[in-house]
Design an enzyme around this catalytic site. Sequence first.
Site, PDB file in Angstrom:
ATOM      1  N   PRO A  20      -9.209  27.286 -12.153  1.00 12.51           N
ATOM      2  CA  PRO A  20      -8.416  26.123 -12.080  1.00 12.51           C
ATOM      3  C   PRO A  20      -6.198  25.723 -12.561  1.00 12.51           C
ATOM      4  O   PRO A  20      -6.543  26.367 -13.017  1.00 12.51           O
ATOM      5  CB  PRO A  20      -9.059  25.131 -13.504  1.00 12.51           C
ATOM      6  CG  PRO A  20      -9.794  27.358 -13.765  1.00 12.51           C
ATOM      7  CD  PRO A  20      -9.584  27.693 -12.897  1.00 12.51           C
ATOM      8  N   MET A  21      -6.798  24.210 -11.816  1.00 14.64           N
ATOM      9  CA  MET A  21      -5.882  23.669 -12.217  1.00 14.64           C
ATOM     10  C   MET A  21      -5.731  22.554 -12.291  1.00 14.64           C
ATOM     11  O   MET A  21      -5.533  21.449 -11.199  1.00 14.64           O
ATOM     12  CB  MET A  21      -4.449  24.195 -10.609  1.00 14.64           C
ATOM     13  CG  MET A  21      -4.635  25.634 -10.232  1.00 14.64           C
ATOM     14  SD  MET A  21      -3.249  26.324  -9.679  1.00 14.64           S
ATOM     15  CE  MET A  21      -4.553  25.569  -8.439  1.00 14.64           C
ATOM     16  N   ALA A  22      -4.995  21.641 -12.786  1.00 17.03           N
ATOM     17  CA  ALA A  22      -4.465  20.401 -14.237  1.00 17.03           C
ATOM     18  C   ALA A  22      -4.582  20.050 -12.757  1.00 17.03           C
ATOM     19  O   ALA A  22      -3.101  20.241 -12.704  1.00 17.03           O
ATOM     20  CB  ALA A  22      -4.797  20.543 -15.810  1.00 17.03           C
ATOM     21  N   GLN A  74     -14.625  22.667 -16.369  1.00 20.73           N
ATOM     22  CA  GLN A  74     -13.791  23.538 -18.309  1.00 20.73           C
ATOM     23  C   GLN A  74     -13.587  22.754 -18.809  1.00 20.73           C
ATOM     24  O   GLN A  74     -13.020  21.454 -18.840  1.00 20.73           O
ATOM     25  CB  GLN A  74     -12.581  24.353 -17.708  1.00 20.73           C
ATOM     26  CG  GLN A  74     -11.903  24.904 -18.681  1.00 20.73           C
ATOM     27  CD  GLN A  74     -10.301  25.414 -17.994  1.00 20.73           C
ATOM     28  OE1 GLN A  74      -9.741  23.913 -17.784  1.00 20.73           O
ATOM     29  NE2 GLN A  74     -10.468  26.414 -17.460  1.00 20.73           N
ATOM     30  N   CYS A 104      -5.175  28.281 -21.062  1.00 16.06           N
ATOM     31  CA  CYS A 104      -3.598  27.474 -20.786  1.00 16.06           C
ATOM     32  C   CYS A 104      -2.042  27.191 -22.139  1.00 16.06           C
ATOM     33  O   CYS A 104      -2.616  27.491 -23.184  1.00 16.06           O
ATOM     34  CB  CYS A 104      -4.363  25.664 -20.871  1.00 16.06           C
ATOM     35  SG  CYS A 104      -3.331  24.982 -20.950  1.00 16.06           S
ATOM     36  N   LYS A 146     -12.089  31.409 -20.131  1.00 16.71           N
ATOM     37  CA  LYS A 146     -10.993  32.218 -18.499  1.00 16.71           C
ATOM     38  C   LYS A 146      -9.890  32.295 -20.145  1.00 16.71           C
ATOM     39  O   LYS A 146      -9.866  31.672 -21.368  1.00 16.71           O
ATOM     40  CB  LYS A 146     -10.562  31.214 -17.874  1.00 16.71           C
ATOM     41  CG  LYS A 146      -9.109  31.665 -17.277  1.00 16.71           C
ATOM     42  CD  LYS A 146      -9.342  30.353 -15.686  1.00 16.71           C
ATOM     43  CE  LYS A 146      -8.165  31.201 -15.657  1.00 16.71           C
ATOM     44  NZ  LYS A 146      -7.256  30.459 -15.723  1.00 16.71           N
ATOM     45  N   ASN A 207      -7.028  37.529 -12.206  1.00 17.34           N
ATOM     46  CA  ASN A 207      -6.747  36.785 -12.119  1.00 17.34           C
ATOM     47  C   ASN A 207      -5.154  36.285 -12.512  1.00 17.34           C
ATOM     48  O   ASN A 207      -4.642  37.673 -13.454  1.00 17.34           O
ATOM     49  CB  ASN A 207      -7.109  34.986 -12.462  1.00 17.34           C
ATOM     50  CG  ASN A 207      -6.319  34.445 -12.716  1.00 17.34           C
ATOM     51  OD1 ASN A 207      -5.616  33.599 -14.296  1.00 17.34           O
ATOM     52  ND2 ASN A 207      -5.872  33.603 -11.412  1.00 17.34           N
ATOM     53  N   ASP A 209      -1.200  35.929  -9.559  1.00 21.19           N
ATOM     54  CA  ASP A 209      -0.451  36.882  -8.520  1.00 21.19           C
ATOM     55  C   ASP A 209      -0.917  37.336  -7.679  1.00 21.19           C
ATOM     56  O   ASP A 209      -0.418  38.092  -7.045  1.00 21.19           O
ATOM     57  CB  ASP A 209       1.054  38.115  -9.409  1.00 21.19           C
ATOM     58  CG  ASP A 209       1.875  37.214 -10.626  1.00 21.19           C
ATOM     59  OD1 ASP A 209       1.342  35.951 -10.658  1.00 21.19           O
ATOM     60  OD2 ASP A 209       2.275  37.761 -11.156  1.00 21.19           O
ATOM     61  N   ARG A 232      -2.378  29.202  -6.989  1.00 16.08           N
ATOM     62  CA  ARG A 232      -1.166  28.856  -7.096  1.00 16.08           C
ATOM     63  C   ARG A 232      -0.854  29.222  -5.158  1.00 16.08           C
ATOM     64  O   ARG A 232      -0.391  28.613  -4.933  1.00 16.08           O
ATOM     65  CB  ARG A 232       0.230  29.312  -7.538  1.00 16.08           C
ATOM     66  CG  ARG A 232       0.474  29.025  -8.706  1.00 16.08           C
ATOM     67  CD  ARG A 232       1.549  29.334  -9.971  1.00 16.08           C
ATOM     68  NE  ARG A 232       1.088  30.554 -10.144  1.00 16.08           N
ATOM     69  CZ  ARG A 232       1.939  31.626 -11.008  1.00 16.08           C
ATOM     70  NH1 ARG A 232       3.196  31.263 -11.097  1.00 16.08           N
ATOM     71  NH2 ARG A 232       1.300  32.721 -11.482  1.00 16.08           N
TER      72      ARG A 232
HETATM   73  C1  LIG Z   1      -0.864  23.258 -11.675  1.00 15.71           C
HETATM   74  C2  LIG Z   1      -1.196  24.097 -13.486  1.00 15.71           C
HETATM   75  C3  LIG Z   1      -2.172  24.366 -13.565  1.00 15.71           C
HETATM   76  C4  LIG Z   1      -3.098  25.072 -14.619  1.00 15.71           C
HETATM   77  N1  LIG Z   1      -4.031  24.502 -15.113  1.00 15.71           N
HETATM   78  C5  LIG Z   1      -5.426  25.068 -15.493  1.00 15.71           C
HETATM   79  C6  LIG Z   1      -6.174  24.701 -16.058  1.00 15.71           C
HETATM   80  O1  LIG Z   1      -6.626  23.307 -16.773  1.00 15.71           O
HETATM   81  N2  LIG Z   1      -7.127  25.203 -16.947  1.00 15.71           N
HETATM   82  C7  LIG Z   1      -7.108  26.927 -16.607  1.00 15.71           C
HETATM   83  O2  LIG Z   1      -7.974  27.419 -17.050  1.00 15.71           O
HETATM   84  N3  LIG Z   1      -5.929  27.739 -15.932  1.00 15.71           N
HETATM   85  C8  LIG Z   1      -5.196  26.702 -15.492  1.00 15.71           C
HETATM   86  N4  LIG Z   1      -3.480  27.236 -14.765  1.00 15.71           N
HETATM   87  C9  LIG Z   1      -3.377  28.013 -14.840  1.00 15.71           C
HETATM   88  C10 LIG Z   1      -4.195  28.776 -13.588  1.00 15.71           C
HETATM   89  O3  LIG Z   1      -6.085  28.668 -13.575  1.00 15.71           O
HETATM   90  C11 LIG Z   1      -3.893  30.979 -12.977  1.00 15.71           C
HETATM   91  O4  LIG Z   1      -4.475  31.535 -14.244  1.00 15.71           O
HETATM   92  C12 LIG Z   1      -2.739  31.009 -13.175  1.00 15.71           C
HETATM   93  O5  LIG Z   1      -1.946  30.204 -12.398  1.00 15.71           O
HETATM   94  C13 LIG Z   1      -2.798  32.368 -12.811  1.00 15.71           C
HETATM   95  O6  LIG Z   1      -3.617  32.144 -10.830  1.00 15.71           O
HETATM   96  P1  LIG Z   1      -2.099  32.493 -10.046  1.00 15.71           P
HETATM   97  O7  LIG Z   1      -1.316  33.553 -10.778  1.00 15.71           O
HETATM   98  O8  LIG Z   1      -3.243  32.585  -9.006  1.00 15.71           O
HETATM   99  O9  LIG Z   1      -1.542  30.861  -9.618  1.00 15.71           O
HETATM  100  C14 LIG Z   1      -3.176  26.320 -13.919  1.00 15.71           C
HETATM  101  C15 LIG Z   1      -1.776  26.597 -12.760  1.00 15.71           C
HETATM  102  C16 LIG Z   1      -0.997  25.886 -12.220  1.00 15.71           C
HETATM  103  C17 LIG Z   1       0.053  26.774 -11.296  1.00 15.71           C
END
Ligand SMILES: Cc1cc2nc3c(=O)[nH]c(=O)nc-3n(C[C@H](O)[C@H](O)[C@H](O)COP(=O)(O)O)c2cc1C
Length: 353
Positions: A20-22, A74, A104, A146, A207, A209, A232
């Site tokens: 989830p990425m807002a 979420q 978050c 999460k 989760n 990187d 990402r």
């Molecule tokens: C732009 C952005 C928005 C995010 N929004 C949320 C969110 O709304 N809820 C959540 O649980 N995590 C959020 N995250 C965290 C990601 O779900 C994830 O845990 C974090 O980016 C690490 O994973 P990655 O290294 O694969 O990016 C967000 C991350 C990014 C980059």
Amino acid sequence: MQIGPHTLPEVAGTALFVAPMAGVTDRPFRQLCRRLGAGYAVSEMVTSRKELWNSLKTSRRADHAGEPGPIAVQIAGTDAAMMAEAAAYNIDRGAQIIDINMGCPAKKVCNKWAGSALMRNEVLALDIVEAVVAVCAPRCVPVTLKMRTGWSADERNALRLARLFEAAGIAMLTIHGRTREQGYTGLAEYDTIAAVKAAVVIPVVANGDIDSPEKARDVLAYTQADALMIGRAAQGRPWIFREVAHFLSTGGHLPAPTVAEARDVLTEHLHDHYGLYGELSGVRSARKHIGWAVRGLPGGDAFRRHMNTLERCEEQLQALRDWFDDLGQTYHRLPATPAANDEDAPADPACAA
Ligand SMILES: Cc1cc2nc3c(=O)[nH]c(=O)nc-3n(C[C@H](O)[C@H](O)[C@H](O)COP(=O)(O)O)c2cc1C
């Protein structure tokens, strides 16, 4: 891979999730990732603050039209009763799984003790979990959660919380291998995720990187997690899911997408995107997706700057087609580009409800 009554697709004994990425994982992006190999997608965070439920932003986030199930929403907040109410509200609007955000790091959320700040207040965190489970269980809706590894290097309590949450009825746990204090800096660690996996019976999702098929294989082997979640690294490269799936099941690499396929995938995504946001807002919010898609490609920076001046859907689509067609004169397949993970830490508002 099972979340309550829902069976999720697996590849080579594991499941692949888009994080989830807002501001990013709206319905068009989730559907795109699922078409390209993600087996499950959690929606962007929805606030537990009732007064915001009718806002355009929240109603777009609650739009699941045409999305394959299970629909996972979420929720984020600081008050157990409000979180329970938010869970019920979203179930009434189609949510089949409720995910609680304790990951978050954004200030706007943390100042109100939501997101990962809740990990520091274990009593409140457990109150919230119990209240949400109490409202979801009679509706046969599983609750997942999460979180991060802890508040800081000295307060890494994910293992203790995981045991408490499992006992309180949480059906699946996702751990981002960073502390709250780290934000998005430093490297994710996987020891805590492995320890949680060894300590609980419910599925655990690793989760942080994961940005290549090899990294996916290594994190899986190290943590023994039931699923991997990618955030990402899927920005601008949603085909990472099929690449990881292929590698995990065959040990070989899929070739990079052709330039023509990348153009078509992005074009289709933009059509869906404009459909959800309309022209004015859609053209502007599409810029980040286009920027990610051309990042690191020859001429990508100049194109991104030009594209930021365009205000109409048709102009944006045409510019994109022309640019990819030019690139296709030199390259048949997309050339390799650096991973996104170091650059794209979210600004506070992105993560706020
Ligand atoms: C732009 C952005 C928005 C995010 N929004 C949320 C969110 O709304 N809820 C959540 O649980 N995590 C959020 N995250 C965290 C990601 O779900 C994830 O845990 C974090 O980016 C690490 O994973 P990655 O290294 O694969 O990016 C967000 C991350 C990014 C980059």
